[in-house]
Design an enzyme around this catalytic site. Sequence first.
Site, PDB file in Angstrom:
ATOM      1  N   GLY A 262       4.629   2.949   7.727  1.00  0.00           N
ATOM      2  CA  GLY A 262       5.281   4.206   7.362  1.00  0.00           C
ATOM      3  C   GLY A 262       4.394   5.122   6.534  1.00  0.00           C
ATOM      4  N   MET A 264       1.512   5.102   2.733  1.00  0.00           N
ATOM      5  CA  MET A 264       0.745   4.299   1.782  1.00  0.00           C
ATOM      6  C   MET A 264       0.593   5.036   0.470  1.00  0.00           C
ATOM      7  SD  MET A 264      -0.823   1.543   1.115  1.00  0.00           S
ATOM      8  CE  MET A 264      -1.490   1.311  -0.523  1.00  0.00           C
ATOM      9  N   GLU A 265       0.867   4.304  -0.604  1.00  0.00           N
ATOM     10  CA  GLU A 265       0.982   4.903  -1.937  1.00  0.00           C
ATOM     11  C   GLU A 265      -0.327   5.058  -2.691  1.00  0.00           C
ATOM     12  OE1 GLU A 265       2.080   1.757  -1.090  1.00  0.00           O
ATOM     13  OE2 GLU A 265       1.783   0.340  -2.733  1.00  0.00           O
ATOM     14  N   HIS A 298       9.969   6.563  -1.825  1.00  0.00           N
ATOM     15  CA  HIS A 298       9.424   5.208  -1.979  1.00  0.00           C
ATOM     16  C   HIS A 298       7.958   5.271  -2.439  1.00  0.00           C
ATOM     17  CE1 HIS A 298       9.085   0.867  -0.868  1.00  0.00           C
ATOM     18  NE2 HIS A 298       7.822   1.218  -0.663  1.00  0.00           N
ATOM     19  N   GLU A 299       7.168   6.033  -1.732  1.00  0.00           N
ATOM     20  CA  GLU A 299       5.737   6.086  -2.078  1.00  0.00           C
ATOM     21  C   GLU A 299       5.551   6.715  -3.453  1.00  0.00           C
ATOM     22  OE1 GLU A 299       4.229   4.199  -0.231  1.00  0.00           O
ATOM     23  OE2 GLU A 299       5.543   4.271   1.519  1.00  0.00           O
ATOM     24  N   HIS A 302       6.247   4.264  -6.193  1.00  0.00           N
ATOM     25  CA  HIS A 302       5.177   3.281  -6.373  1.00  0.00           C
ATOM     26  C   HIS A 302       4.187   3.691  -7.466  1.00  0.00           C
ATOM     27  CE1 HIS A 302       5.538  -0.034  -3.630  1.00  0.00           C
ATOM     28  NE2 HIS A 302       5.456   0.670  -2.516  1.00  0.00           N
TER      29      HIS A 302
HETATM   30  N1  B3K Z   1       2.362  -0.501   0.499  1.00  0.00           N
HETATM   31  C1  B3K Z   1       2.383   0.034   1.829  1.00  0.00           C
HETATM   32  C2  B3K Z   1       2.375  -1.001   2.888  1.00  0.00           C
HETATM   33  C3  B3K Z   1       1.044  -1.549   3.203  1.00  0.00           C
HETATM   34  C4  B3K Z   1       1.110  -2.412   4.431  1.00  0.00           C
HETATM   35  C5  B3K Z   1      -0.162  -3.105   4.707  1.00  0.00           C
HETATM   36  N2  B3K Z   1      -0.145  -3.786   5.981  1.00  0.00           N
HETATM   37  C6  B3K Z   1       3.535   0.951   2.047  1.00  0.00           C
HETATM   38  C7  B3K Z   1       4.702   0.745   1.184  1.00  0.00           C
HETATM   39  O1  B3K Z   1       5.341  -0.278   1.156  1.00  0.00           O
HETATM   40  O2  B3K Z   1       5.015   1.651   0.457  1.00  0.00           O
HETATM   41 ZN    ZN Z   2       6.225   0.049  -0.714  1.00  0.00          ZN
END
Ligand code: B3K
Ligand code: ZN
Length: 856
Positions: A262, A264-265, A298-299, A302
């Site tokens: 989806g 990446m943070e 969500h991001e 994080h």
């Molecule tokens: N932290 C990332 C996901 C990374 C996946 C790596 N295969 C997105 C998220 O959970 O916000």
């Molecule tokens: Zn996440």
Amino acid sequence: MTEFSPRYLKDYQVPDYKITTVNLTIELDDTKTVVTNVMEVSKVGVHQRALTLDGEHMQLMSVMVNKDKLTASQYQLNESTLTIADLPEQFTLTITTQINPVANTALEGLYKSADVYCTQCEAEGFRRITYFLDRPDVMAVYTTKIIADKTSFPFLLANGNKVEQGDLSNNMHFVTWHDPFPKPCYLFALVAGDFDLLEDSFTTKSGRVVKLELFVDKGNLSRSEHAMVSLKKSMLWDEQQFNLEYDLDIYMIVAVDFFNMGAMENKGLNVFNSKFVLADDLSATDDDFFNVEAVIAHEYFHNWTGNRVTCRDWFQLSLKEGLTVFRDQQFSADMHSSTVTRIKNVKIVRAQQFAEDAGPMAHPIRPEKVMEMNNFYTLTVYEKGSEVIRMMHTILGDDAFKAGIKLYFERHDGQAVTCDDFVAAMSDASNTDLSQFKYWYSQSGTPELSVSDEYDAKSNTYQLTIEQNHPETHDKQEKHNLHIPINVELITSDNNLNQGGLLHSKQKTQTWTFENVFTKPVPALLGNFSAPVKLNYQYNDQDLNVLMVNASDEFNRWDAGQKLFAGYIKQLVNNAELELPMQIAEALAQVLNSDADNAFKAEQLVLPSFDEMAAAIDEVNPGALVRAISILKRFIAEQLQSKFIATYQSLCTNEFAKDGAAIGNRALKNVCLDYLALLDGANELVLNQFNQANNMTDQLAAIKTAALNDLICFEDVMVEFARQWQGNTLVMDKWFSINAMHNNENVVQRITGLLTHPEFSIDNPNRARALIGAFAFYNSHYFHNKDASGYKFLFEQLTKLNAINPQVASRLITPLIQFKSFDNNHQQLMKVELEKLSQLDNLSRDLLEKLTAALQ
Ligand code: B3K
Ligand code: ZN
């Protein structure tokens, strides 16, 4: 089979070296990008051990310790590591590598997405950019200088603040970024490309002005506003709810078309799948709008839960993911209907996470053994992880929970920590013993509660007895009794009882007694899904009816309806001739007539899905289950036809609005359509809706209904839809998915043909998921066809994806490895394909791990 060995949580050791600063210079080139990495390194403690850095899929150009260039005999290089011995206490290490972004179809590390260079480093992608201690407990301050052609790549982005930029010879230019916050390398990011830029700002509660920048493909500015609005809402919410303020001067989001998940943070520079950024009224559904907002939130969340406080090791992934999912769910619940939001969350847990627990990849939210880390970004770590945080919230209450979060940041800001550290902060801040609760972190599987009750009219007492059961999981783990919070509401048909509360089940069997109960109540158990467990209590239809009408909690009313439907679906699986009672239709008529909001009514009318039912039944015969659901659906449609028509018509409007009420209206209208599609006149109704639609929610509902019911208009509306939307990547993904969901025996032929469609490309994860994934996950009828054609189709695609993009392959294999849920015939057929896959000689670590577990 290829050899890869697993790693274990119990083997964790602190690193021998720390890297405190990283200075990167990256000269971008399609096939020969050169990365110069200057690191300040020092030993942790006094020792003579060598330094072993991780590195894969790169060419090592040179290694320098302080001013000395090492010769090949001074280090050891193999496929995945670089080892240097005899090092001083402290030194500057300079490593130069060359990489090929265009050849990187795995989309991990530095790669090219169409004309954009971008990176994805979580979990272990940084080791494809340079040699490094690629583990989250090594935190450094990064400075990144990017060099590229000025015309093709006017924007050069990395984490932190821009500190320098300038022109170079040959039309090249550079930009240097500095991120003052020490971070693990998985949060490193770089993007280079040409974009349209949406700019805005947010003033934090302490008065700092943060620049907000959203980068999208040229021509997409008008589709990026919703994402920007969502970002600002998220920033405000986190200040209001958790007192958490953004820390850098700039927050950037870039949307790219090729992305494995989806979003990446990365610190200060989120990279997003364009699916979770771009949305406008015509091309995005109400669900798309909801999801964009949720993923943006969500991001953003994080930044504190993940970035400021990160994970010590990857086994702790749920520390940041479970907590951040919980936070985004609470945010969505505050922005929209909290009940409907909760229902959406619960459906995912019951349908998909329960299936994961029952399958070969069962693992605790904090896994203990991992071969390929990317395989553990799972529903268990994320969704069950969030349920575990939610249970703590339920047990402690909102104030104590927030005090726990505050203490967690006071103790651990800037650190890489463990789930134990998080629970300790929660426990200390609230003075609550969470020692038994902690088994939720280490225990896999879905607990089952057996509930029985007894009412004594003489003493006016009511007793509830709850027994915990912990079925064996594939990992053969020893099980403990858990601390399970069970929300209970006692309901009577005259609705005059107001008892219940939160029960804490901690032992194998426990009994609770309620006094002053003057009529026999019906217990509404597990209100708001207070724990991720399965529940067995012998409700009869009348009990469920009482709950559907009288439960004070909306969630409980919905859940009672689901139980009623599920009970009949189970019976219909074994006996398709079963006579269905009118009460079912009457209960739903009551729903339609109630004054609840339409979004909630829509949820009440939707039957449990194939996946939810499959997770609740042993040895499913997929054909029988599909048939059972459709018999019940047809019965309801026939009984309530006139009500559905009236409701449908009353909700048809020419005006388009996007407020909660309008969204609820569309949801209810399209549920009515879904029922009416089973009756005479369906074709005309659907065609009409398709032609009249002035928004994607209605348009998509029309073509989906045509596909699921194999209506005569199906081919025509699909042609028209494709004509209208060709070139719009995200909408065409929907078109591919609907093709894959066609409820027709020729669907495998159809999707095989689409593999060569000019707009199809298996390299693009969204496309692969849209066509192959939608078939395997959502076309339960034909994916499980007795001739195994569905399984064979998936096998063929997985052999290709295994070589192109192992992460995508590994996601899409899910429906096959969950074969144990099905009857023996289907199990055998599925296993044949899995065996074939396991024979591939270039098997990726991702697939190998799952196949090994599945075929054990
Ligand atoms: N932290 C990332 C996901 C990374 C996946 C790596 N295969 C997105 C998220 O959970 O916000
Ligand atoms: Zn996440």
